[in-house]
Each structure stands twice: as structure tokens, then as C-alpha cells.
Scaffold this motif. Structure first.
Motif, PDB file in Angstrom:
ATOM      1  N   SER A 329      38.727  51.630 -30.229  1.00 21.15           N
ATOM      2  CA  SER A 329      38.309  51.268 -28.871  1.00 21.15           C
ATOM      3  C   SER A 329      38.650  52.392 -27.908  1.00 21.15           C
ATOM      4  O   SER A 329      39.134  53.460 -28.312  1.00 21.15           O
ATOM      5  N   SER A 330      38.447  52.140 -26.627  1.00 22.93           N
ATOM      6  CA  SER A 330      38.644  53.192 -25.627  1.00 22.93           C
ATOM      7  C   SER A 330      40.103  53.595 -25.471  1.00 22.93           C
ATOM      8  O   SER A 330      40.396  54.691 -24.972  1.00 22.93           O
ATOM      9  N   ASP A 331      41.046  52.723 -25.882  1.00 22.19           N
ATOM     10  CA  ASP A 331      42.464  53.053 -25.748  1.00 22.19           C
ATOM     11  C   ASP A 331      43.044  53.592 -27.054  1.00 22.19           C
ATOM     12  O   ASP A 331      44.256  53.602 -27.248  1.00 22.19           O
ATOM     13  N   ALA A 332      42.190  54.073 -27.966  1.00 26.76           N
ATOM     14  CA  ALA A 332      42.633  54.572 -29.269  1.00 26.76           C
ATOM     15  C   ALA A 332      43.198  55.983 -29.142  1.00 26.76           C
ATOM     16  O   ALA A 332      42.758  56.789 -28.329  1.00 26.76           O
ATOM     17  N   ALA A 333      44.190  56.270 -29.965  1.00 26.28           N
ATOM     18  CA  ALA A 333      44.774  57.608 -30.065  1.00 26.28           C
ATOM     19  C   ALA A 333      45.229  57.803 -31.507  1.00 26.28           C
ATOM     20  O   ALA A 333      45.346  56.843 -32.284  1.00 26.28           O
ATOM     21  N   ILE A 334      45.493  59.052 -31.866  1.00 29.78           N
ATOM     22  CA  ILE A 334      45.935  59.398 -33.223  1.00 29.78           C
ATOM     23  C   ILE A 334      47.339  59.970 -33.127  1.00 29.78           C
ATOM     24  O   ILE A 334      47.636  60.777 -32.245  1.00 29.78           O
ATOM     25  N   TYR A 335      48.201  59.514 -34.025  1.00 32.80           N
ATOM     26  CA  TYR A 335      49.546  60.080 -34.090  1.00 32.80           C
ATOM     27  C   TYR A 335      49.777  60.628 -35.485  1.00 32.80           C
ATOM     28  O   TYR A 335      49.512  59.963 -36.491  1.00 32.80           O
ATOM     29  N   SER A 336      50.285  61.851 -35.562  1.00 29.43           N
ATOM     30  CA  SER A 336      50.546  62.509 -36.837  1.00 29.43           C
ATOM     31  C   SER A 336      52.047  62.696 -37.019  1.00 29.43           C
ATOM     32  O   SER A 336      52.711  63.278 -36.151  1.00 29.43           O
ATOM     33  N   VAL A 372      46.528  52.181 -28.607  1.00 25.04           N
ATOM     34  CA  VAL A 372      46.464  51.775 -30.009  1.00 25.04           C
ATOM     35  C   VAL A 372      46.436  53.041 -30.861  1.00 25.04           C
ATOM     36  O   VAL A 372      45.549  53.886 -30.686  1.00 25.04           O
ATOM     37  N   PHE A 373      47.394  53.165 -31.770  1.00 25.13           N
ATOM     38  CA  PHE A 373      47.513  54.387 -32.563  1.00 25.13           C
ATOM     39  C   PHE A 373      46.896  54.211 -33.948  1.00 25.13           C
ATOM     40  O   PHE A 373      47.078  53.166 -34.607  1.00 25.13           O
ATOM     41  N   PHE A 374      46.200  55.252 -34.369  1.00 24.48           N
ATOM     42  CA  PHE A 374      45.557  55.285 -35.681  1.00 24.48           C
ATOM     43  C   PHE A 374      46.039  56.516 -36.437  1.00 24.48           C
ATOM     44  O   PHE A 374      46.539  57.476 -35.842  1.00 24.48           O
ATOM     45  N   ALA A 375      45.895  56.467 -37.750  1.00 20.50           N
ATOM     46  CA  ALA A 375      46.282  57.598 -38.596  1.00 20.50           C
ATOM     47  C   ALA A 375      45.228  58.690 -38.536  1.00 20.50           C
ATOM     48  O   ALA A 375      44.031  58.424 -38.374  1.00 20.50           O
ATOM     49  N   ALA A 376      45.673  59.917 -38.682  1.00 24.57           N
ATOM     50  CA  ALA A 376      44.738  61.041 -38.732  1.00 24.57           C
ATOM     51  C   ALA A 376      43.962  61.017 -40.045  1.00 24.57           C
ATOM     52  O   ALA A 376      44.513  60.703 -41.105  1.00 24.57           O
ATOM     53  N   VAL A 377      42.674  61.325 -39.986  1.00 28.60           N
ATOM     54  CA  VAL A 377      41.825  61.445 -41.181  1.00 28.60           C
ATOM     55  C   VAL A 377      41.188  62.832 -41.105  1.00 28.60           C
ATOM     56  O   VAL A 377      40.198  63.043 -40.398  1.00 28.60           O
ATOM     57  N   GLY A 382      35.569  67.314 -36.872  1.00 31.17           N
ATOM     58  CA  GLY A 382      34.230  67.876 -36.666  1.00 31.17           C
ATOM     59  C   GLY A 382      33.289  66.883 -36.025  1.00 31.17           C
ATOM     60  O   GLY A 382      32.398  67.275 -35.263  1.00 31.17           O
ATOM     61  N   TYR A 383      33.465  65.595 -36.328  1.00 32.65           N
ATOM     62  CA  TYR A 383      32.677  64.571 -35.634  1.00 32.65           C
ATOM     63  C   TYR A 383      33.085  64.550 -34.152  1.00 32.65           C
ATOM     64  O   TYR A 383      34.282  64.490 -33.843  1.00 32.65           O
ATOM     65  N   PRO A 384      32.129  64.572 -33.251  1.00 34.35           N
ATOM     66  CA  PRO A 384      32.496  64.554 -31.822  1.00 34.35           C
ATOM     67  C   PRO A 384      33.357  63.354 -31.446  1.00 34.35           C
ATOM     68  O   PRO A 384      34.322  63.500 -30.683  1.00 34.35           O
ATOM     69  N   TRP A 385      33.033  62.171 -31.945  1.00 29.74           N
ATOM     70  CA  TRP A 385      33.813  60.988 -31.564  1.00 29.74           C
ATOM     71  C   TRP A 385      35.252  61.096 -32.030  1.00 29.74           C
ATOM     72  O   TRP A 385      36.165  60.566 -31.382  1.00 29.74           O
ATOM     73  N   TYR A 386      35.479  61.791 -33.155  1.00 31.43           N
ATOM     74  CA  TYR A 386      36.837  61.931 -33.678  1.00 31.43           C
ATOM     75  C   TYR A 386      37.606  63.020 -32.937  1.00 31.43           C
ATOM     76  O   TYR A 386      38.778  62.840 -32.580  1.00 31.43           O
ATOM     77  N   ASP A 387      36.942  64.144 -32.691  1.00 30.25           N
ATOM     78  CA  ASP A 387      37.627  65.268 -32.057  1.00 30.25           C
ATOM     79  C   ASP A 387      38.021  64.985 -30.616  1.00 30.25           C
ATOM     80  O   ASP A 387      38.962  65.597 -30.093  1.00 30.25           O
ATOM     81  N   THR A 388      37.299  64.073 -29.949  1.00 26.75           N
ATOM     82  CA  THR A 388      37.622  63.784 -28.550  1.00 26.75           C
ATOM     83  C   THR A 388      38.769  62.783 -28.402  1.00 26.75           C
ATOM     84  O   THR A 388      39.315  62.635 -27.300  1.00 26.75           O
ATOM     85  N   LEU A 389      39.161  62.109 -29.478  1.00 26.28           N
ATOM     86  CA  LEU A 389      40.325  61.225 -29.400  1.00 26.28           C
ATOM     87  C   LEU A 389      41.581  62.066 -29.162  1.00 26.28           C
ATOM     88  O   LEU A 389      41.719  63.163 -29.709  1.00 26.28           O
ATOM     89  N   PRO A 390      42.533  61.572 -28.360  1.00 31.02           N
ATOM     90  CA  PRO A 390      43.793  62.311 -28.219  1.00 31.02           C
ATOM     91  C   PRO A 390      44.574  62.287 -29.534  1.00 31.02           C
ATOM     92  O   PRO A 390      44.784  61.219 -30.112  1.00 31.02           O
ATOM     93  N   HIS A 391      44.992  63.462 -29.995  1.00 35.63           N
ATOM     94  CA  HIS A 391      45.757  63.613 -31.230  1.00 35.63           C
ATOM     95  C   HIS A 391      47.187  64.008 -30.853  1.00 35.63           C
ATOM     96  O   HIS A 391      47.436  65.164 -30.493  1.00 35.63           O
ATOM     97  N   TYR A 392      48.103  63.062 -30.923  1.00 32.27           N
ATOM     98  CA  TYR A 392      49.456  63.304 -30.444  1.00 32.27           C
ATOM     99  C   TYR A 392      50.396  63.737 -31.573  1.00 32.27           C
ATOM    100  O   TYR A 392      50.321  63.247 -32.702  1.00 32.27           O
ATOM    101  N   THR A 393      51.283  64.659 -31.222  1.00 26.67           N
ATOM    102  CA  THR A 393      52.430  65.006 -32.055  1.00 26.67           C
ATOM    103  C   THR A 393      53.655  65.054 -31.151  1.00 26.67           C
ATOM    104  O   THR A 393      53.535  65.264 -29.938  1.00 26.67           O
ATOM    105  N   GLN A 428      46.015  67.478 -28.231  1.00 28.98           N
ATOM    106  CA  GLN A 428      45.401  68.784 -28.469  1.00 28.98           C
ATOM    107  C   GLN A 428      45.009  69.486 -27.180  1.00 28.98           C
ATOM    108  O   GLN A 428      44.759  70.702 -27.182  1.00 28.98           O
ATOM    109  N   ASN A 429      44.973  68.751 -26.060  1.00 28.28           N
ATOM    110  CA  ASN A 429      44.642  69.350 -24.762  1.00 28.28           C
ATOM    111  C   ASN A 429      45.889  69.545 -23.898  1.00 28.28           C
ATOM    112  O   ASN A 429      45.772  69.770 -22.691  1.00 28.28           O
ATOM    113  N   ASP A 430      47.068  69.441 -24.529  1.00 32.36           N
ATOM    114  CA  ASP A 430      48.364  69.612 -23.856  1.00 32.36           C
ATOM    115  C   ASP A 430      48.667  68.524 -22.842  1.00 32.36           C
ATOM    116  O   ASP A 430      49.562  68.684 -22.005  1.00 32.36           O
ATOM    117  N   ALA A 431      47.950  67.407 -22.904  1.00 28.45           N
ATOM    118  CA  ALA A 431      48.308  66.248 -22.074  1.00 28.45           C
ATOM    119  C   ALA A 431      49.535  65.590 -22.703  1.00 28.45           C
ATOM    120  O   ALA A 431      49.594  65.386 -23.916  1.00 28.45           O
TER     121      ALA A 431
END
Length: 559
Positions: A329-336, A372-377, A382-393, A428-431
Motif C-alpha cells: 500500500s501507500s505506506d509500504a517501505a522496505i527494511y534490509s 508497513v515494512f516488507f522484505a527486500a526482493v 528495476g521495476y519502477p514501483w519497486y525502486d520508488t519504495l523507500p529502502h531503509y537501512t 536510498q534518497n537519504d531521507a
């Protein structure tokens, strides 16, 4: 002596003397070659009879095809009398009959122009003896009889059944028609293109099965396999209908010759798989495979916007089961995670943010804002919808006192107890996200075997009890050794659990509580089982006095 200026390739007459070593002469090879010859000759069926003698098997293969026009071609290696149409469609090599080389064989054939019988002995196969051509007054077609070494336990009949299984003509063995099946039975879809029937299969693993059927001769060749990410695996099998350019390596005919026709077949197989995936409600192709699919269909849709929820990873996990993918959903993020300590720390942070009695999912952050956090795949990168999600570390950690200044650890390293713990995460955008928690654990090189080597930070206001803290330490740090001389998993886990519990009680309750915990656990594991049921042991122990008392059994009072 003047050298020749031109040469022409030729086959040495000596090659015929080695013909019995060119072919393996196995039953599979013999039946495959004889059945293929019958099919090319236009037969409507093939009849096989077997007779088991004391010292040999007498085998006869008969067909009602066009027969053999010239007996000389039959025993000429590399020469045949197939029609121009047959040569153009199948590239016959004129070698199949020599799969019988070395065996005593009788061939009888009747065609439009000739009818003959040949009796070929072992020496005649190598050109060391003449072969008499005798007249034959028989049926139209060809009959080949040969002797083969004894085959016990039904091996001969099983071989014939296997060879006939995907053969396009009926095969009658000792008067009974053998069962046959479509080579592509069970396919999700069968696509016919350019002389091939391509069957696309769902979750059929083709590494150890035959994948190409040449009119009954089945071969194992590596064909394209497309594996969707944590989803369906698609594979193919191919039934040859009319593909003259696809030929086999001679003389064995056990593998496909690598040429442009084979390259084209590989492309067709991949296109067939993508065509079937295109028909599904959704797909999870990797970005790389989706790029290939777009060459076949520029409108091929992107992978479904689904990811597996983030889950905690424990140090003892040799493999981690990935949860089912769910829609983002719109509040999704990825945590590695970097390691188990980071994973356990993050899981505790999420639980602390949700508070007691929350009905949110375990991978949800409640404060300071829902997320809501999801696992990195990585395959989706490369998919635009995936790359635009915030990827947090995680990028930084801070231990703070009540006034906001940095807390400094005291001399007691077992209890680092600041007022607040703030962990910083960046995408990935330093946010940045700055999130509070009550627990943080950090490993060093030896902490997998010693909980005392792990750095544990716990806020003063944390509501963790010693049992909770013990489990967090075990999840973050315990990684059993699998060396051949190591103790069993259970023994290692029990020892580590004792040490982790002592550490937890020391942090939360002090040194005396930790000492009592260690004694209590050691006593419970090693001594308590010796106390008879219903009896009570009283123990007093000091450096100068030991007192043990086992009270007598007292039966329960009857009411």
C-alpha cells in the motif's frame, strides 16, 4: 615429390572393420533405430515378437512399410534409399541399421522393385565375409530377426514398452498392443509453432527428465526454465512434428546438434512460456525475465505489486521461510537487515512502537507515523514501483540521558541503561527516520558462543522481564556450531540459554539474582530429576558447611 593442390574428404574402407565399435548396440538403441526406420518407410504399425531361449533372445521386428529397394544400401554404412521428401524432412544418416552390428541378423523385405532375404553373420558386418542375397516371397514391408544375449526378469519387454511409449505408431508386442501416451500429457498449455508442439508445464522440474521427443526417440536437453520469484516455475517439453533443420548428433543420436535451428527452438520455448504467463491473473517475474518478456510482447505487464512482509531473522536460522507475498500500500517501505542482531533489534523496535495489546501486524510501525515494512526482493530491482519504495537501512544509534545528552556507559558493562535509545534509518534518497526503542543489541566476533560478549543496551523504563530479555539474546546471538566434533544442537542451546538467562537477570535484577538463576537452572537440569517423586530436598551450602535433608514421603490426606 609434388604435393596435391586439392583434396576431397572420403571414408576409409578400414572404417567398416570398426563398425561394431561405432555403435553401443544396446536394446534401447536397436529398437529406437528400427522403429524410426519403420516410421520413415510409411508403416501403419510395428509388430515385435520375443522368444526367450536358454542362451539367447530371438527378437523379430516387422512393419508394413514400403520395404527396402536395394539390399546393398542396407549394409552400406552412411548410405540409404530414403525418398527425397524423407531426406529433406529428417536428414536420415543411413547408419541406424548398424545398431545391430555384430549380432546374427536375418533381414527379409519386399518393396515395389525387389524382394530379398539377407543372413548377416558377425563377420559379415565388418566386411570380412560375403552376404548372400536370397529371394523372399513374403508380405509387403520389412522383417528383421536377430539374436541378443539373454535378458532376465522382463528387462527386454520393459525396454520395448519404454521405446514405444511416445512412438507415433501402434506397437504390438507378442500380439498385444502396447500402451502409449502423449509426450506432452499434463501440460498447462500446448502451443504449435514452426513444426513443433511445445508443452508448457507448471512446477515440473525438467533437470532429470527427457524434454524432446523425436517421433518416439526421447532425449534430455536443457530447455528454457522461467522461475517466478517465490511463485510458479515454468518449464517446457517439445514434441517434434516437422522440423527438418533440427538434427541429432551422429551416430549415437542421443543429443541435439547445435545449430541455428536449435537456437530458434530455444527462442520459441521461451516465447511459449511467456505467452502462458501472460494469460495468468498476475505474475512475479524478476525484472530481468520481464525485460526478456517485453521482447516478445512490448505490452507485457509488470510484476504484481506484492512483497513478503518483513520478518525477524534469528542467528540460529540456517534458512528462513519467506512469508506469503501480500499487496503493498501507500505506506509500504522496505527494511534490509545486516545480521541477526540488527533484525532482533528492529523487531523489538516495532513491538515497542505498537505498545501493549496492539492489533497491528508484527511488521507494522505505529509511531511516530504508520508504516508497513516488507522484505527486500533483489530480483525486483528495476521495476519502477519497486525502486520508488523507500529502502531503509540502519545508519546510526544514540544512547541518551534524560536531558538529551549522550549517555556514557558505566563501569558495569552488563547493564548499559540509558534513558532513551534512538536509532536512525535512512533510505536510498537519504531521507531519515529517527525511531525510539527500549532495546538494542550488538554483536562482536565471539558472541555466537558467549552471551557475555554481546553489547546489550536497555532503557531504564523498559518493561522487558528477564524471560523476555533471555529470548531476545538467544534470538540475536545463538548460532550453533555444526563442526563434526561439536555437541548436539540441544546441548549447545541449553548451555547458551543458561548463560543468556544469567546475563538477563544480572542486567535487570543484579548480580545476586543472576547467581541464583544460574544455580536454579543448573539444579533443575542436572539434579532435580534425582529427587524421588513426592519427596522434598532441603539444601544449605556454604564454604564451611553443607547440609542436605530429604524429607519423607507424605501421602495425601483423604477427604
Amino acid at each position: 615429390m609434388q604435393s596435391a593442390t586439392t583434396l576431397r574428404a572420403r571414408v576409409s574402407p578400414e572404417a567398416i572393420s570398426k563398425v561394431t565399435r561405432i555403435f553401443n548396440g544396446t536394446l534401447d538403441d536397436i529398437f529406437n533405430e528400427l522403429l524410426q526406420n519403420a516410421r520413415r518407410a510409411g508403416a501403419s504399425a510395428v509388430a515385435i515378437t520375443t522368444e526367450h531361449l536358454a542362451d539367447a533372445c530371438l527378437i523379430t521386428v516387422a512393419d508394413d512399410g514400403a520395404g527396402i529397394a536395394d539390399p546393398a544400401n542396407l549394409v552400406s554404412l552412411g548410405q540409404s534409399n530414403w525418398s527425397d521428401e524423407c531426406r529433406a524432412r529428417e536428414d536420415p544418416a543411413g547408419m541406424g541399421f548398424f545398431s545391430l552390428a555384430g549380432l546374427d541378423t536375418v533381414v527379409s523385405s519386399c518393396s515395389e522393385t525387389s524382394a530379398f532375404t539377407l543372413a548377416i553373420s558377425g563377420a559379415a558386418w565388418t566386411g570380412e565375409a560375403d552376404i548372400d542375397v536370397l529371394p523372399w516371397d513374403g508380405f509387403r514391408g520389412t522383417r528383421i530377426a536377430f539374436h541378443f544375449p539373454p535378458q532376465p526378469d522382463g528387462k527386454l519387454e520393459r525396454t520395448i514398452q519404454s521405446v514405444a511409449k511416445h512412438y507415433p505408431l501402434p506397437v504390438i508386442l507378442n500380439g498385444a498392443e502396447l500402451p502409449q501416451t502423449d509426450f506432452l500429457a499434463g501440460a498447462e498449455t500446448v502451443i504449435e509453432r514452426e513444426g513443433y508442439r511445445i508443452g508448457v508445464f507448471r512446477n515440473v522440474y525438467s533437470d532429470h527428465i527427457d524434454t524432446i521427443n523425436f517421433h518416439g526417440l526421447t532425449l534430455r536437453h536443457k530447455l528454457p526454465v522461467i522461475k517466478e520469484v517465490r511463485h510458479t516455475q515454468w518449464s517446457v517439453k517439445v514434441d517434434i512434428v516437422d522440423a527438418p533443420e533440427l538434427v541429432l548428433v551422429l551416430p549415437a543420436r542421443k543429443e541435439v546438434f547445435r545449430n541455428t535451428a536449435l537456437d530458434r527452438l530455444i527462442d520459441l520455448c521461451r516465447e511459449a512460456i511467456f505467452a502462458v504467463i501472460r494469460q495468468q491473473p498476475f505474475h512475479r517475474l524478476s525484472f530481468e525475465d520481464w525485460t526478456l518478456a517485453q521482447f516478445c510482447d512490448p505490452e507485457f505487464p509488470e510484476a504484481a505489486r506484492q512483497l513478503p512482509p518483513w520478518v525477524q531473522v534469528c542467528a540460529s536460522d540456517s534458512s528462513c521461510e519467506v512469508p506469503a507475498f501480500t499487496a503493498i500500500s501507500s505506506d509500504a517501505a522496505i527494511y534490509s537487515d545486516d545480521d541477526a542482531c540488527s533484525s532482533v533489534t528492529f523487531a523489538r523496535l516495532l513491538a515497542w512502537s505498537r505498545g501493549e495489546g496492539s492489533d497491528l501486524e508484527l511488521h507494522c510501525l505505529a509511531e511516530p507515523r504508520p508504516m508497513v515494512f516488507f522484505a527486500a526482493v533483489r530480483q525486483f530491482a528495476g521495476y519502477p514501483w519497486y525502486d520508488t519504495l523507500p529502502h531503509y537501512t540502519r545508519t546510526a544509534e544514540a544512547m541518551l540521558d534524560a536531558d538529551g545528552t549522550e549517555a556514557r556507559p558505566g563501569s558495569d558493562q552488563a547493564a548499559i541503561r540509558p534513558e532513551r535509545i534512538v536509532l536512525t534509518f535512512a533510505d536510498q534518497n537519504d531521507a531519515e527516520l529517527q525511531l525510539e526503542t527500549d532495546f538494542w543489541i550488538e554483536e562482536d566476533e565471539s558472541c555466537w558462543s558467549d552471551p557475555d560478549s554481546a553489547r546489550i543496551v536497555l532503557t531504564r523504563r523498559s518493561n522487558l522481564d528477564p524471560g523476555d530479555l533471555t529470548e531476545l539474546i538467544i534470538d540475536a546471538v545463538f548460532s550453533p556450531s555444526d563442526d563434526s566434533d561439536a555437541d548436539s544442537y540441544d546441548t549447545q542451546e541449553t548451555r547458551f540459554r543458561h548463560d543468556a538467562a544469567v546475563r538477563a537477570h544480572e542486567i535487570l535484577e543484579g548480580a545476586d539474582a543472576a547467581t541464583l538463576t544460574g544455580i536454579r537452572m543448573a539444579f533443575g537440569d542436572r539434579i532435580a530429576w534425582r529427587i524421588p517423586h513426592g519427596r522434598t530436598l532441603r539444601l544449605s551450602w556454604s564454604s564451611d558447611k553443607v547440609n542436605l535433608e530429604l524429607s519423607p514421603f507424605k501421602p495425601a490426606r483423604v477427604q
